[in-house]
Design an enzyme around this catalytic site. Structure first.
Site, PDB file in Angstrom:
ATOM      1  N   ASP A  77       0.861  -1.174   0.000  1.00  0.00           N
ATOM      2  CA  ASP A  77       0.000   0.000   0.000  1.00  0.00           C
ATOM      3  C   ASP A  77       0.901   1.229   0.000  1.00  0.00           C
ATOM      4  O   ASP A  77       1.668   1.448   0.935  1.00  0.00           O
ATOM      5  CB  ASP A  77      -0.875  -0.032   1.269  1.00  0.00           C
ATOM      6  CG  ASP A  77      -2.169   0.732   1.107  1.00  0.00           C
ATOM      7  OD1 ASP A  77      -2.136   1.809   0.491  1.00  0.00           O
ATOM      8  OD2 ASP A  77      -3.195   0.249   1.619  1.00  0.00           O
TER       9      ASP A  77
ATOM     10  N   ASP B  24      -2.607   4.843  -2.229  1.00  0.00           N
ATOM     11  CA  ASP B  24      -3.522   5.476  -1.279  1.00  0.00           C
ATOM     12  C   ASP B  24      -3.831   6.932  -1.625  1.00  0.00           C
ATOM     13  O   ASP B  24      -2.927   7.702  -1.976  1.00  0.00           O
ATOM     14  CB  ASP B  24      -2.862   5.425   0.113  1.00  0.00           C
ATOM     15  CG  ASP B  24      -3.764   5.942   1.215  1.00  0.00           C
ATOM     16  OD1 ASP B  24      -4.786   5.287   1.475  1.00  0.00           O
ATOM     17  OD2 ASP B  24      -3.453   6.990   1.801  1.00  0.00           O
TER      18      ASP B  24
ATOM     19  N   GLU C 278      -6.587   4.476  -5.351  1.00  0.00           N
ATOM     20  CA  GLU C 278      -7.780   4.894  -4.632  1.00  0.00           C
ATOM     21  C   GLU C 278      -8.117   6.299  -5.102  1.00  0.00           C
ATOM     22  O   GLU C 278      -7.394   7.246  -4.841  1.00  0.00           O
ATOM     23  CB  GLU C 278      -7.512   4.898  -3.131  1.00  0.00           C
ATOM     24  CG  GLU C 278      -8.764   5.157  -2.333  1.00  0.00           C
ATOM     25  CD  GLU C 278      -8.476   5.562  -0.902  1.00  0.00           C
ATOM     26  OE1 GLU C 278      -9.327   5.305  -0.047  1.00  0.00           O
ATOM     27  OE2 GLU C 278      -7.418   6.150  -0.632  1.00  0.00           O
TER      28      GLU C 278
ATOM     29  N   HIS D  61     -10.964  -1.869   4.262  1.00  0.00           N
ATOM     30  CA  HIS D  61     -10.713  -1.495   5.659  1.00  0.00           C
ATOM     31  C   HIS D  61     -11.335  -0.156   6.054  1.00  0.00           C
ATOM     32  O   HIS D  61     -11.254   0.223   7.221  1.00  0.00           O
ATOM     33  CB  HIS D  61      -9.206  -1.453   5.892  1.00  0.00           C
ATOM     34  CG  HIS D  61      -8.548  -0.366   5.092  1.00  0.00           C
ATOM     35  ND1 HIS D  61      -8.520  -0.397   3.714  1.00  0.00           N
ATOM     36  CD2 HIS D  61      -7.961   0.784   5.455  1.00  0.00           C
ATOM     37  CE1 HIS D  61      -7.917   0.709   3.276  1.00  0.00           C
ATOM     38  NE2 HIS D  61      -7.560   1.438   4.305  1.00  0.00           N
ATOM     39  N   ASP D  62     -11.873   0.588   5.101  1.00  0.00           N
ATOM     40  CA  ASP D  62     -12.534   1.861   5.422  1.00  0.00           C
ATOM     41  C   ASP D  62     -14.053   1.724   5.417  1.00  0.00           C
ATOM     42  O   ASP D  62     -14.767   2.651   5.820  1.00  0.00           O
ATOM     43  CB  ASP D  62     -12.176   2.946   4.387  1.00  0.00           C
ATOM     44  CG  ASP D  62     -10.708   3.330   4.416  1.00  0.00           C
ATOM     45  OD1 ASP D  62     -10.068   3.194   5.477  1.00  0.00           O
ATOM     46  OD2 ASP D  62     -10.202   3.762   3.363  1.00  0.00           O
TER      47      ASP D  62
HETATM   48  O1  ISL Z   1     -12.105  11.334   0.307  1.00  0.00           O
HETATM   49  C1  ISL Z   1     -12.829  10.549   0.877  1.00  0.00           C
HETATM   50  C2  ISL Z   1     -14.269  10.614   0.622  1.00  0.00           C
HETATM   51  O2  ISL Z   1     -14.573  11.700  -0.182  1.00  0.00           O
HETATM   52  C3  ISL Z   1     -12.258   9.611   1.858  1.00  0.00           C
HETATM   53  O3  ISL Z   1     -13.052   8.521   1.991  1.00  0.00           O
HETATM   54  C4  ISL Z   1     -10.787   9.271   1.601  1.00  0.00           C
HETATM   55  O4  ISL Z   1     -10.460   9.239   0.289  1.00  0.00           O
HETATM   56  C5  ISL Z   1     -10.366   8.036   2.238  1.00  0.00           C
HETATM   57  O5  ISL Z   1     -10.613   8.135   3.607  1.00  0.00           O
HETATM   58  C6  ISL Z   1      -8.884   7.775   1.990  1.00  0.00           C
HETATM   59  O6  ISL Z   1      -8.530   6.600   2.621  1.00  0.00           O
HETATM   60  C7  ISL Z   1      -7.214   6.191   2.595  1.00  0.00           C
HETATM   61  O7  ISL Z   1      -6.321   7.148   3.124  1.00  0.00           O
HETATM   62  C8  ISL Z   1      -6.469   7.446   4.507  1.00  0.00           C
HETATM   63  C9  ISL Z   1      -6.543   6.198   5.392  1.00  0.00           C
HETATM   64  O8  ISL Z   1      -6.958   6.546   6.672  1.00  0.00           O
HETATM   65  C10 ISL Z   1      -7.485   5.172   4.815  1.00  0.00           C
HETATM   66  O9  ISL Z   1      -7.483   4.009   5.604  1.00  0.00           O
HETATM   67  C11 ISL Z   1      -7.069   4.918   3.397  1.00  0.00           C
HETATM   68  O10 ISL Z   1      -7.782   3.896   2.790  1.00  0.00           O
HETATM   69  C12 ISL Z   1      -5.299   8.279   4.893  1.00  0.00           C
HETATM   70  O11 ISL Z   1      -4.116   7.652   4.476  1.00  0.00           O
END
Ligand code: ISL
Ligand code: CA
Length: 562
Positions: A98, A200, A256, A329-330
């Site tokens: 990641d 990420d 992402e 995981h989110d």
């Molecule tokens: O932007 C979002 C919604 O509009 C968020 O959901 C965002 O893009 C997302 O939280 C990003 O997640 C990633 O980066 C974060 C981390 O906490 C997450 O676990 C990861 O998946 C910060 O590194």
């Protein structure tokens, strides 16, 4: 058959902290993963996406990296990592790491230098701005985890920008030296034999304007999303990243990327774009409200879910490929999002599995999904560990919600829902660890666990295994991996159905999304029944000139049709 080695791959996501604890300190680790490779091999997956294991103060469980060239102590050592890559490889499994390069930890040596003085050589590795005349933050942007996206630093009397937590300062991608440092570390890891990267929060690397935006919440702030996601010019940065790193290796990359813009998505994914694949969140975020209403559950129905799934398929048709997923995981667990609590059972869980796994694209299974793990409801907010959950809790209280209402939001959406320790058995601590785990277990581990699943031929686990096998090693693999996708019954409020087609051969997936009998009537002749979540059922009635059939609650069938 397909052009790229990974086109028929099935990817399994591991959240290391919660997967398996080998040394009984309550925290999952790399050796714990090595111990379970045979289990994953049995499931039949090709690639593991490993959430971050780099050295980190763990404010955000590793999404805050303080040394890109080291492994977090609690997860193990560089030798463990190399062993994991080698042991996985022996089983034909590749490892994707990641890549968290929108921001670093505030404990990274770059940031420690950067904050020292305005003329420090690393100053410009991060984004520093003067306060407004009244001393307040340079703009009214709200960080994604809540509160201002700017933190004031006494030392130099300026603010630094953080899209996420204040311990996650954003890297300044406008700085050429910084970019070179990033490319160097990416290549250093790729040289270790990685199969690829999940990248990420990459939508946020390009900022523009640094101006106040329209307020969209009771906190008087404006979501940073508008100001810093997918800004003009981002593609130049990403193309450079690809040219300097990814393009020199036989790897797969998945970004992402938050956007609702189909064109943007298409620019990012595929041979011509900077990434092979992108995560598109339209279908998993359909229960979220926007703007100031974001605490509220958004109503949705099956027709809308289908529209979103079909949109995604359309966006990545042809040369591109979609990512297929319900969980990560989110996200909370899919069973709780898409099914009513009383309707969660082996049949409905399998229905969800078949619906996403048989679409066109690359499936991602999140740890525990393959055994039907579900959300948790901790009574006490202090039992939640996730910093975003606490941010959300505070914001919601400030916005005037009472505690009970806020807990409802937490139960529905907390990221800890999917981060409870993996349920290996009904033993103490679910076989995850001999010590008390870092995050409480879901009490349902007594019934729902890997051991139980492996004992029962009809379990969710074996259904997933079957779905994977259909993609990997079956007469239908080419149609499932590559065939065209054509949605059916778009306006039916109860059923999901689609056709997959390649070189005149056709498969039809029909799934009853409801806990009642529903009639399906389609003008296709059934040649074969390939898969069903009602295995004991007698399907002879199906072999007729037309598909006229009463689907039982959540009944899901994959048919070969003419
Ligand atoms: O932007 C979002 C919604 O509009 C968020 O959901 C965002 O893009 C997302 O939280 C990003 O997640 C990633 O980066 C974060 C981390 O906490 C997450 O676990 C990861 O998946 C910060 O590194
Ligand atoms: Ca451990």
């Amino acid at each position: 058959m397909t052009e790229k080695w990974w086109h028929d791959s099935v990817i399994y996501q591991i959240y290391p902290k919660s997967f398996n604890d080998s040394n009984n300190d309550g925290i999952g680790d790399l050796r714990g993963i090595i111990e379970k490779l045979d289990y994953l091999n049995r499931l039949g997956i090709d690639l593991i996406w490993l959430s971050p294991v780099f050295s980190s103060p763990m404010k955000d469980n590793g999404y805050d990296i303080d040394d890109y060239y080291a492994i977090a102590e609690q997860f193990g050592s560089m030798e463990d990592m190399e062993e994991l890559i080698a042991e996985a490889d022996k089983r034909g499994i590749g490892i994707m790491m990641d890549l968290v390069i929108n921001h670093s930890s505030d404990q990274h040596r770059w940031f420690k230098e950067s904050r020292k003085s305005k003329d420090n050589p690393k100053r410009d590795y991060y984004i520093w701005k003067e306060p407004k005349a009244d001393g307040s933050p340079p703009t009214n942007w709200r960080s994604i985890f809540g509160g201002s996206a700017w933190t004031y630093d006494q030392q130099t009397e300026q603010y630094y920008l953080h899209t996420f937590a204040e311990e996650q300062p954003d890297l300044n991608w406008e700085n050429k030296e910084l970019r070179q440092e990033l490319y160097q570390l990416v290549n250093w890891w790729l040289d270790k034999g990685l199969a690829g990267f999940r990248v990420d929060a990459i939508s946020y690397i390009k900022k523009s304007g640094f101006k106040d935006q329209e307020v969209n919440g009771p906190d008087g702030l404006s979501s940073i999303f508008e100001a810093s996601a997918n800004q003009p010019g981002i593609l130049n940065l990403l193309d450079e990243l690809k040219a300097e790193t990814f393009s020199n290796y036989q790897i797969v990359t998945v970004a992402e990327l938050y956007t609702e813009d189909n064109k943007r998505m298409q620019e990012f994914a595929g041979d011509a774009g900077p990434f092979d694949l992108v995560f598109d969140f339209r279908h998993v975020d359909l229960d979220l409200s926007e703007g100031s209403e974001w605490f509220k559950a958004r109503d949705w129905d099956l027709i809308e879910l289908k529209e979103r799934l079909n949109e995604i398929q359309k966006t990545y048709a042809g040369k591109r490929r979609a990512t297929l997923f319900w969980e990560n995981h989110d996200q909370p667990r899919s069973l709780n999002k898409y099914l009513n609590e009383t309707e969660i059972n082996e049949r409905s869980i399998k229905m969800l599995a078949a619906v996403f796994m048989l679409q066109r694209g690359i499936p991602f299974i999140y740890q525990g999904q393959e055994i039907g793990m579900s959300n948790v409801k901790f009574e006490n907010i202090d039992d939640y560990q996730d910093l975003a959950t606490h941010g959300l809790y505070q914001e919601a209280l400030k916005a005037g919600y009472d505690k009970e209402e806020v807990m409802e939001v937490v139960w529905r959406r907390s990221r800890d829902n999917s981060r409870t320790p993996m349920q290996w058995s009904d033993a103490e601590n679910a076989g995850f660890s001999e010590a008390e785990p870092w995050l409480k277990l879901n009490p349902n581990y007594q019934q729902i666990n890997v051991e139980e699943n492996l004992k029962d031929d009809n379990s969710v686990f074996y259904f997933y295994k079957e779905l994977i096998k259909l993609r990997k090693n079956s007469p239908y693999q080419e149609i499932i991996v590559d065939g065209k996708y054509q949605p059916l019954l778009k306006s039916d409020p109860n059923l999901i159905a689609y056709l997959r087609e390649k070189e005149g051969e056709r498969l039809l997936l029909a799934a009853n999304f409801k806990n009642k009998e529903v009639e399906i009537n389609l003008d296709y002749q059934v040649e074969e029944i390939i898969l069903s979540n009602y295995p004991e059922f007698d399907y002879r009635a199906l072999k007729a000139k037309r598909l006229d059939y009463q689907l039982s609650p959540f009944e899901t069938i994959l048919l070969k049709v003419k």
